[in-house]
Scaffold this motif. Structure first.
Motif, mmCIF file in Angstrom:
data_model
loop_
_atom_site.group_PDB
_atom_site.id
_atom_site.type_symbol
_atom_site.label_atom_id
_atom_site.label_comp_id
_atom_site.label_asym_id
_atom_site.label_seq_id
_atom_site.Cartn_x
_atom_site.Cartn_y
_atom_site.Cartn_z
ATOM 1 N N ALA A 1 13.472 6.193 -13.512
ATOM 2 C CA ALA A 1 12.696 7.815 -13.158
ATOM 3 C C ALA A 1 12.133 8.294 -11.722
ATOM 4 N N ILE A 2 12.111 6.981 -10.954
ATOM 5 C CA ILE A 2 11.642 6.994 -10.183
ATOM 6 C C ILE A 2 13.365 7.349 -8.779
ATOM 7 N N GLY A 3 14.240 7.058 -9.178
ATOM 8 C CA GLY A 3 14.930 7.076 -8.796
ATOM 9 C C GLY A 3 16.189 6.652 -7.995
ATOM 10 N N HIS A 4 15.489 4.836 -8.491
ATOM 11 C CA HIS A 4 16.257 4.212 -8.254
ATOM 12 C C HIS A 4 17.853 3.479 -8.934
ATOM 13 N N GLY A 5 18.638 2.674 -8.343
ATOM 14 C CA GLY A 5 19.905 3.122 -9.232
ATOM 15 C C GLY A 5 20.211 1.465 -9.618
ATOM 16 N N LEU A 6 20.391 1.885 -10.770
ATOM 17 C CA LEU A 6 20.567 0.811 -11.712
ATOM 18 C C LEU A 6 22.116 0.190 -11.852
ATOM 19 N N PHE B 1 22.236 -6.008 -3.347
ATOM 20 C CA PHE B 1 21.500 -4.835 -4.384
ATOM 21 C C PHE B 1 20.479 -5.560 -3.723
ATOM 22 N N ASP B 2 19.629 -4.713 -3.291
ATOM 23 C CA ASP B 2 18.114 -4.453 -2.843
ATOM 24 C C ASP B 2 17.185 -5.763 -3.605
ATOM 25 N N ALA B 3 17.505 -5.867 -5.148
ATOM 26 C CA ALA B 3 16.653 -6.438 -5.851
ATOM 27 C C ALA B 3 17.581 -6.734 -6.985
ATOM 28 N N VAL B 4 17.269 -7.575 -7.823
ATOM 29 C CA VAL B 4 17.704 -8.208 -8.830
ATOM 30 C C VAL B 4 16.650 -8.457 -10.317
ATOM 31 N N LEU B 5 16.509 -7.401 -11.041
ATOM 32 C CA LEU B 5 16.005 -7.573 -11.961
ATOM 33 C C LEU B 5 16.179 -8.223 -13.954
ATOM 34 N N THR B 6 15.347 -9.077 -14.546
ATOM 35 C CA THR B 6 15.094 -10.611 -14.764
ATOM 36 C C THR B 6 14.186 -9.903 -16.066
ATOM 37 N N ALA C 1 6.762 -3.375 -2.361
ATOM 38 C CA ALA C 1 7.033 -1.904 -2.576
ATOM 39 C C ALA C 1 7.502 -1.374 -3.822
ATOM 40 N N LEU C 2 8.956 -1.899 -5.055
ATOM 41 C CA LEU C 2 8.729 -1.859 -5.931
ATOM 42 C C LEU C 2 7.441 -2.188 -6.777
ATOM 43 N N GLY C 3 6.954 -2.999 -6.449
ATOM 44 C CA GLY C 3 5.885 -3.873 -7.751
ATOM 45 C C GLY C 3 4.700 -2.609 -7.615
ATOM 46 N N ALA C 4 4.494 -1.510 -6.026
ATOM 47 C CA ALA C 4 3.804 -0.963 -6.156
ATOM 48 C C ALA C 4 3.991 0.547 -6.920
ATOM 49 N N GLN C 5 4.946 0.986 -6.762
ATOM 50 C CA GLN C 5 5.421 1.989 -7.574
ATOM 51 C C GLN C 5 5.070 1.988 -9.291
ATOM 52 N N LEU C 6 5.409 0.269 -9.690
ATOM 53 C CA LEU C 6 5.141 0.487 -10.969
ATOM 54 C C LEU C 6 3.943 0.316 -10.936
ATOM 55 N N THR D 1 0.785 -0.999 -0.257
ATOM 56 C CA THR D 1 0.115 -0.180 0.077
ATOM 57 C C THR D 1 0.792 1.516 0.120
ATOM 58 N N ARG D 2 1.685 1.363 0.687
ATOM 59 C CA ARG D 2 2.888 2.667 0.961
ATOM 60 C C ARG D 2 3.636 2.523 -0.129
ATOM 61 N N GLY D 3 4.780 1.489 -0.242
ATOM 62 C CA GLY D 3 5.083 1.975 -1.678
ATOM 63 C C GLY D 3 6.419 2.487 -1.644
ATOM 64 N N GLU D 4 6.868 2.632 -0.844
ATOM 65 C CA GLU D 4 8.296 3.464 -0.625
ATOM 66 C C GLU D 4 9.452 3.401 -0.429
ATOM 67 N N GLY D 5 10.284 3.528 -0.806
ATOM 68 C CA GLY D 5 11.620 4.104 -1.070
ATOM 69 C C GLY D 5 12.457 3.711 -2.039
ATOM 70 N N ARG D 6 13.545 3.568 -1.899
ATOM 71 C CA ARG D 6 14.871 4.006 -3.367
ATOM 72 C C ARG D 6 15.599 2.672 -2.798
#
Length: 467
Positions: free
Chosen positions: A291-296, A371-376, A448-453, A250-255
């Motif tokens: 665009a949200i501000g996450h590091g990749l 890493f906080d998460a890995v994207l594939t 949280a990442l899912g909620a942001q996207l 619900t909150r979808g917070e964090g970088r």
């Protein structure tokens, strides 16, 4: 004017608790949808309408505080419910009716849900496509000539088509995430040990755990809150009215600091081709995340002989299928091949494969640790046509599954949480997704990442044409 099934699961639950709709009314609505729509979809193998209506009426005399009070769900046809046929997707169990329910079924009942029946699955859940010989093939509502994936294919098709508000599933090698990607849903596989009734610790190599498929991130978090319990990844008491996972969604917070990875553990043993559509979905996700501000950062797996060791474990897991003698003839070619190969393994073969995968788990966790998460990508290809998988040659069938789903099984080996997000549509209007893999116990970051996207892309407002 929207209908009840157009509401998200959390909205339906809110309406139930406020008393603007009763459990029986909502149950009857979904039963009518199933009766009207499922014939050409193949989402359900059994519908228990009378039992569902009676249970919904009984719930109306109970407190509304239960986590899923009055919400219609269905069990995967690998899970036993006493008195209801369980086929395991196999002709060998076409007439089987269990006398005792599985723990996950009881957990869902205790959470206040209403079971509408059983959702379709491939034979013993061993395939990434739901096209068994005991029921019609399960199709994605986005295109009826394409499959819904597996093994939670029926659950995914039902949610995507509005025949269920949300659905539980199980995942031993991608069985939640694959059908979620093929049907345009969010699919969550929790960490090993997060869900006690399907912790993974009792399955071979710790592969299988329970999770959920839904249209929204908050919907799958709702199910996780209902089925999670004390585990190695315990969290503190929630500070919101919602449980901890729904609160995170619900909150979808964090970088966060993320890695982007297109290499797969199968690259050393298979020719993995990543389709342009899969690459496009990854680009959509990375563009929004930046665009949200996450590091990749970019990440590549070290080449290792993963495929040969995982294949041994998958065959060994099939060795325990309770079918013997002449009844083996009832098994589909893929299942029979897996069973026979598994039973031919020596104890030394199994021990060596388990030891290697245990070391691999530690190496993956160590490599992902910064890493906080890995994207594939979620899948390497677009949803596959019905009949695409070789029904005669089991070796080719297995290879096809790997080519379609190269990024899913190693997450189960490592015991990590992962979520699939339906970030894009192809030029032909087919859903394509990405996968986020978290740290051990890191479901809150994934949600949280899912909620942001989700807020940026709005996939939860998409509907398959005609549904």
């Amino acid at each position: 004017m929207s209908e009840l099934h157009d509401l998200f699961a959390i909205e339906q639950l809110d309406a139930l608790r406020r008393g603007t709709i009763t459990p029986e009314e909502l149950t009857r609505h979904y039963l009518a949808r199933i009766a009207e729509k499922d014939a050409g979809l193949g989402a359900f193998t059994t519908v228990t309408a009378e039992h569902a209506i009676a249970h919904a009426r009984d719930l109306e005399r109970t407190p509304r505080a239960a986590a899923l009070w009055g919400l219609p769900l269905a069990e995967k046809d690998l899970w036993n419910r006493a008195g209801v046929p369980t086929t395991f997707g196999s002709r060998a169990f076409a007439d089987f009716v269990p006398e005792v329910s599985d723990e996950i079924t009881t957990v869902l009942d205790d959470a206040g849900s209403v079971s509408l029946g059983k959702t379709a699955t491939p034979e013993f859940g061993l395939a990434s496509h739901t096209e068994s010989m005991v029921s019609a093939p399960t199709r994605t509502p986005w295109a009826p000539h394409l499959g819904a994936g597996g093994s939670s294919g029926g659950a995914a098709a039902a949610v995507a088509a509005g025949l269920l508000p949300v659905a539980p599933g199980s995942d031993g090698g991608g069985s939640i995430r694959i059908p979620a990607a093929a049907t345009g849903l969010v699919g969550l596989k929790p960490s090993r040990g997060r869900v006690p009734s399907g912790s993974g610790f009792t399955s071979l190599a710790g592969l299988v755990t329970y999770g959920a498929l839904g249209r929204r991130v908050a919907d799958v978090a709702l199910i996780l809150d209902a089925i999670a319990g004390p585990s190695p990844w315990s969290v503190g008491p929630p500070t919101w009215d919602e449980g901890p996972w729904l609160g995170a969604a619900t909150r979808g917070e964090g970088r966060f600091q993320l890695a982007v990875m297109t290499s797969s553990p199968w690259d050393t043993s298979r020719d993995i081709h990543v389709s342009p559509e899969a690459t496009d979905a990854l680009t959509v996700a990375t563009t929004h995340l930046e665009a949200i501000g996450h590091g990749l950062e970019s990440l590549s797996l070290e080449p290792e002989p993963y495929g040969e060791h995982f294949s041994i474990i998958w065959q060994a897991s099939a060795a325990g299928v309770p079918v013997e003698g002449e009844r083996l003839e009832l098994l589909e070619p893929l299942t029979r091949w897996l069973v026979e190969r598994g039973r031919a393994l020596s104890a030394r073969d199994l021990a060596e494969a388990l030891a290697w995968l245990s070391g691999y788990e530690r190496r993956i966790i160590r490599q992902f640790a910064p890493f906080d998460a890995v994207l594939t990508p979620a899948l390497a290809l677009t949803p596959r046509p019905i009949g695409w998988y070789d029904a005669v040659d089991p070796v080719r069938n297995f290879d096809q599954q790997v080519e379609y789903t190269p990024w899913t099984s190693f997450v189960n080996v490592a015991g990590l949480p992962a979520i699939v997000l339906p970030v894009s549509l192809t030029a032909d209007g087919l859903p394509m997704g990405v996968q986020l893999i978290g740290r051990p116990g890191g479901e809150d970051v994934l949600l949280a990442l899912g909620a942001q996207l989700e807020r940026r892309i709005g996939w939860h407002y998409r509907h398959p044409p005609g549904w």
